[in-house]
Design a protein around this motif. Structure first.
Motif, PDB file in Angstrom:
ATOM      1  N   ASP A  31       0.809  -1.213   0.000  1.00  0.00           N
ATOM      2  CA  ASP A  31       0.000   0.000   0.000  1.00  0.00           C
ATOM      3  C   ASP A  31       0.846   1.270   0.000  1.00  0.00           C
ATOM      4  O   ASP A  31       0.487   2.266  -0.646  1.00  0.00           O
ATOM      5  CB  ASP A  31      -0.938   0.001   1.204  1.00  0.00           C
ATOM      6  CG  ASP A  31      -2.035  -1.045   1.084  1.00  0.00           C
ATOM      7  OD1 ASP A  31      -2.304  -1.490  -0.049  1.00  0.00           O
ATOM      8  OD2 ASP A  31      -2.607  -1.435   2.123  1.00  0.00           O
ATOM      9  N   TYR A  44      -3.102   2.226 -11.717  1.00  0.00           N
ATOM     10  CA  TYR A  44      -3.850   2.231 -10.461  1.00  0.00           C
ATOM     11  C   TYR A  44      -4.836   3.383 -10.450  1.00  0.00           C
ATOM     12  O   TYR A  44      -4.670   4.375 -11.170  1.00  0.00           O
ATOM     13  CB  TYR A  44      -2.899   2.348  -9.256  1.00  0.00           C
ATOM     14  CG  TYR A  44      -1.956   1.183  -9.108  1.00  0.00           C
ATOM     15  CD1 TYR A  44      -2.417  -0.053  -8.678  1.00  0.00           C
ATOM     16  CD2 TYR A  44      -0.604   1.306  -9.414  1.00  0.00           C
ATOM     17  CE1 TYR A  44      -1.559  -1.134  -8.547  1.00  0.00           C
ATOM     18  CE2 TYR A  44       0.268   0.232  -9.284  1.00  0.00           C
ATOM     19  CZ  TYR A  44      -0.214  -0.983  -8.852  1.00  0.00           C
ATOM     20  OH  TYR A  44       0.630  -2.058  -8.723  1.00  0.00           O
ATOM     21  N   MET A  70      -8.206   5.848  -3.972  1.00  0.00           N
ATOM     22  CA  MET A  70      -7.357   4.861  -3.317  1.00  0.00           C
ATOM     23  C   MET A  70      -7.304   5.091  -1.814  1.00  0.00           C
ATOM     24  O   MET A  70      -7.430   4.160  -1.013  1.00  0.00           O
ATOM     25  CB  MET A  70      -5.939   4.908  -3.907  1.00  0.00           C
ATOM     26  CG  MET A  70      -4.971   3.917  -3.306  1.00  0.00           C
ATOM     27  SD  MET A  70      -3.342   4.020  -4.079  1.00  0.00           S
ATOM     28  CE  MET A  70      -3.671   3.286  -5.683  1.00  0.00           C
ATOM     29  N   LEU A  93     -10.601   3.983  -0.249  1.00  0.00           N
ATOM     30  CA  LEU A  93     -10.826   2.540  -0.256  1.00  0.00           C
ATOM     31  C   LEU A  93      -9.917   1.792   0.707  1.00  0.00           C
ATOM     32  O   LEU A  93     -10.263   0.710   1.183  1.00  0.00           O
ATOM     33  CB  LEU A  93     -10.630   1.993  -1.675  1.00  0.00           C
ATOM     34  CG  LEU A  93     -11.789   2.226  -2.643  1.00  0.00           C
ATOM     35  CD1 LEU A  93     -11.414   1.757  -4.040  1.00  0.00           C
ATOM     36  CD2 LEU A  93     -13.041   1.505  -2.174  1.00  0.00           C
ATOM     37  N   GLN A  94      -8.748   2.341   0.984  1.00  0.00           N
ATOM     38  CA  GLN A  94      -7.835   1.680   1.907  1.00  0.00           C
ATOM     39  C   GLN A  94      -8.292   1.806   3.357  1.00  0.00           C
ATOM     40  O   GLN A  94      -7.745   1.145   4.233  1.00  0.00           O
ATOM     41  CB  GLN A  94      -6.413   2.230   1.731  1.00  0.00           C
ATOM     42  CG  GLN A  94      -5.761   1.749   0.444  1.00  0.00           C
ATOM     43  CD  GLN A  94      -4.408   2.382   0.195  1.00  0.00           C
ATOM     44  OE1 GLN A  94      -3.968   3.270   0.928  1.00  0.00           O
ATOM     45  NE2 GLN A  94      -3.733   1.942  -0.847  1.00  0.00           N
ATOM     46  N   TYR A 122     -14.069   1.565 -10.935  1.00  0.00           N
ATOM     47  CA  TYR A 122     -12.728   1.188 -10.478  1.00  0.00           C
ATOM     48  C   TYR A 122     -11.879   0.747 -11.670  1.00  0.00           C
ATOM     49  O   TYR A 122     -12.384   0.147 -12.621  1.00  0.00           O
ATOM     50  CB  TYR A 122     -12.856   0.039  -9.470  1.00  0.00           C
ATOM     51  CG  TYR A 122     -11.563  -0.365  -8.807  1.00  0.00           C
ATOM     52  CD1 TYR A 122     -11.199   0.172  -7.574  1.00  0.00           C
ATOM     53  CD2 TYR A 122     -10.705  -1.282  -9.403  1.00  0.00           C
ATOM     54  CE1 TYR A 122     -10.020  -0.200  -6.964  1.00  0.00           C
ATOM     55  CE2 TYR A 122      -9.522  -1.663  -8.802  1.00  0.00           C
ATOM     56  CZ  TYR A 122      -9.180  -1.115  -7.580  1.00  0.00           C
ATOM     57  OH  TYR A 122      -8.000  -1.479  -6.979  1.00  0.00           O
ATOM     58  N   SER A 137      -7.719  -5.398  -8.216  1.00  0.00           N
ATOM     59  CA  SER A 137      -8.307  -5.331  -6.876  1.00  0.00           C
ATOM     60  C   SER A 137      -8.218  -6.714  -6.263  1.00  0.00           C
ATOM     61  O   SER A 137      -8.160  -7.721  -6.972  1.00  0.00           O
ATOM     62  CB  SER A 137      -9.765  -4.866  -6.937  1.00  0.00           C
ATOM     63  OG  SER A 137     -10.516  -5.703  -7.807  1.00  0.00           O
ATOM     64  N   THR A 143      -6.174  -2.329  -3.074  1.00  0.00           N
ATOM     65  CA  THR A 143      -6.288  -1.610  -4.347  1.00  0.00           C
ATOM     66  C   THR A 143      -5.073  -1.876  -5.240  1.00  0.00           C
ATOM     67  O   THR A 143      -4.477  -0.963  -5.805  1.00  0.00           O
ATOM     68  CB  THR A 143      -6.458  -0.099  -4.097  1.00  0.00           C
ATOM     69  OG1 THR A 143      -5.374   0.365  -3.274  1.00  0.00           O
ATOM     70  CG2 THR A 143      -7.768   0.188  -3.386  1.00  0.00           C
ATOM     71  N   ARG A 144      -4.722  -3.145  -5.351  1.00  0.00           N
ATOM     72  CA  ARG A 144      -3.541  -3.567  -6.111  1.00  0.00           C
ATOM     73  C   ARG A 144      -3.605  -5.079  -6.273  1.00  0.00           C
ATOM     74  O   ARG A 144      -4.506  -5.728  -5.742  1.00  0.00           O
ATOM     75  CB  ARG A 144      -2.263  -3.193  -5.349  1.00  0.00           C
ATOM     76  CG  ARG A 144      -2.269  -3.698  -3.917  1.00  0.00           C
ATOM     77  CD  ARG A 144      -1.012  -3.425  -3.149  1.00  0.00           C
ATOM     78  NE  ARG A 144      -1.171  -3.689  -1.734  1.00  0.00           N
ATOM     79  CZ  ARG A 144      -1.105  -4.871  -1.161  1.00  0.00           C
ATOM     80  NH1 ARG A 144      -0.884  -5.947  -1.903  1.00  0.00           N
ATOM     81  NH2 ARG A 144      -1.245  -5.022   0.141  1.00  0.00           N
TER      82      ARG A 144
END
Length: 403
Positions: A88, A109, A115, A118-119, A274, A278, A298-299
């Protein structure tokens, strides 16, 4: 090993198995080397033939990331430089510095504003609520609530930071990735320690869903530049790691099919437009027969080679999307494949359900199994020695921490 000259140069920031898994995907699909920028001279990408590894203890800064990428963009002005992050912290740096990078740098991304939201697990649970996605009973704790707050579900409970990046910037004695709390006294003590160390964001207090690691699932998706989901690969997690820092990291995965579950996640992703990879952590709740979503990464996940090994090469999705700009039809995982990063004896000792053991045996017999760090041809002895020691250390770790 032979390499080919391509229209792009892959780059990934980090030093763990995530970096090597991405590099291996790029090599297997396109026969290219991947630049890896890590903090230390360690990890599976260091001394690998398929990577160009550079260590810098200060790499986790805006200046270093920008300099590394713009340096490669200048070195390869006629190529696309494709940037990945293995955690992250790195994807935050990549996303928020997009405008500081040269035109031939690709950062696949979402924008940093989305981001960052969402984290935070509390924001993710709001999205789940709006989209009809199941998640565990949850309390979003903030310091202004004090310690005299009500809780309707019983112990044991889960305690974890809503925002993990800054959480690890404030270390303290007894700090864990996830706390498994047995009573009110333990809960209050863990909350106090966390905030006294300097962490400021909410904490998540959550109902513990019964069941072992064998109730866990991981869902990886890729959404193209238009926000359309084009790949979904579901993994049944049979074992996780259990040490204090690594707790929750996947150790053993079998790919499965579950179209109903995938459609839930697909709707959530496409409703917010998005883009990119994900990665969802999910657990099956036997009490009501529902799959509960814990969080979104998110990755691409740390265990992303379970996706590549199942036939969905993670490098190909990004290259086809951004470099060749090809349309890609939606594909969902169906055929089982075994991904494991622990010795087989450890796996069979700690997996409990016989049906899962039989599935493992069958896939091993059919040679549908992979440990991503041990790739044929990438056999420098000093690297293999380090990896073998790490591999065998799981005998001790599981004996000490698994319960």
């Amino acid at each position: 090993m032979e390499f080919k000259n391509r229209e792009f140069v892959p780059v990934i920031f980090g030093g763990d198995i995530n970096t090597y898994s991405v590099a291996r995907a790029f090599y297997e699909e396109y026969q290219v080397q991947t630049y890896v920028f890590g903090k230390y001279l360690s990890g599976p990408s260091y001394e690998s033939r398929i990577t160009i590894y550079q260590a810098d203890p200060q790499i986790e800064t805006d200046e270093k990331v920008i300099a590394a990428l713009n340096g490669l963009a200048k070195k390869f002005p006629d190529k696309k430089v494709i940037a990945f992050g293995a955690g992250d912290t790195y994807i935050n740096l990549l996303s928020k510095n997009k405008k500081q990078l040269k035109e031939n740098v690709i950062v696949p991304y979402i924008d940093f504003e989305m981001m960052d939201r969402l984290q935070r697990k509390d924001f993710f649970y709001d999205l789940c609520e709006k989209n009809g996605v199941d998640y565990p009973d949850t309390i979003v704790y903030t310091p202004d609530m004090g310690l005299d707050f009500a809780m309707e579900f019983s112990y044991p409970v889960i305690l974890k930071p809503s925002e993990s990046v800054t959480y690890w910037h404030h270390p303290f004695e007894g700090q864990e990735k996830i706390f498994y709390i047995q009573n009110r006294k333990e809960l209050e003590a863990a909350i106090q320690k966390t905030y006294e160390a300097g962490y400021e964001s909410p904490m998540i207090i959550q109902d513990t869903i019964p069941g072992s690691d064998e109730s866990m699932y991981v869902l990886t998706s890729y959404s193209n530049r238009e926000g359309q989901v084009v790949m979904m690969c579901l993994g049944h997690v049979l074992l996780e790691e259990h040490g204090p820092i690594a707790r929750g990291n996947h150790a053993l995965i079998i790919t499965e099919e579950n179209e109903t579950l995938m459609k839930q996640a697909k709707k959530l992703l496409e409703d917010m437009h998005y883009v990119g990879f994900s990665n969802f952590d999910i657990k099956y709740d036997s009490r009501d027969g529902k799959y509960k979503f814990f969080e979104i990464n998110t990755r691409q996940g740390r265990s992303n080679y379970y996706v590549t090994g199942s036939g969905f090469n993670v490098a190909r999705y990004v290259v086809e999307d951004y470099v060749y700009q090809k349309e890609q039809p939606l594909k969902l995982s169906k055929d089982p494949h075994l991904w494991m990063v622990i010795p087989r004896k450890v796996a069979f000792r700690y997996v409990k359900e016989e049906k899962n053991k039989e599935a493992m045996r069958r896939l091993i017999r059919e040679k549908k199994v992979v440990n991503p760090v041990f790739m044929k041809g990438d056999g420098k002895l000093s690297r293999l020695y380090r990896l073998f020691r790490t591999h065998m250390s799981h005998f001790v770790k599981y004996k000490k921490y698994y319960s």
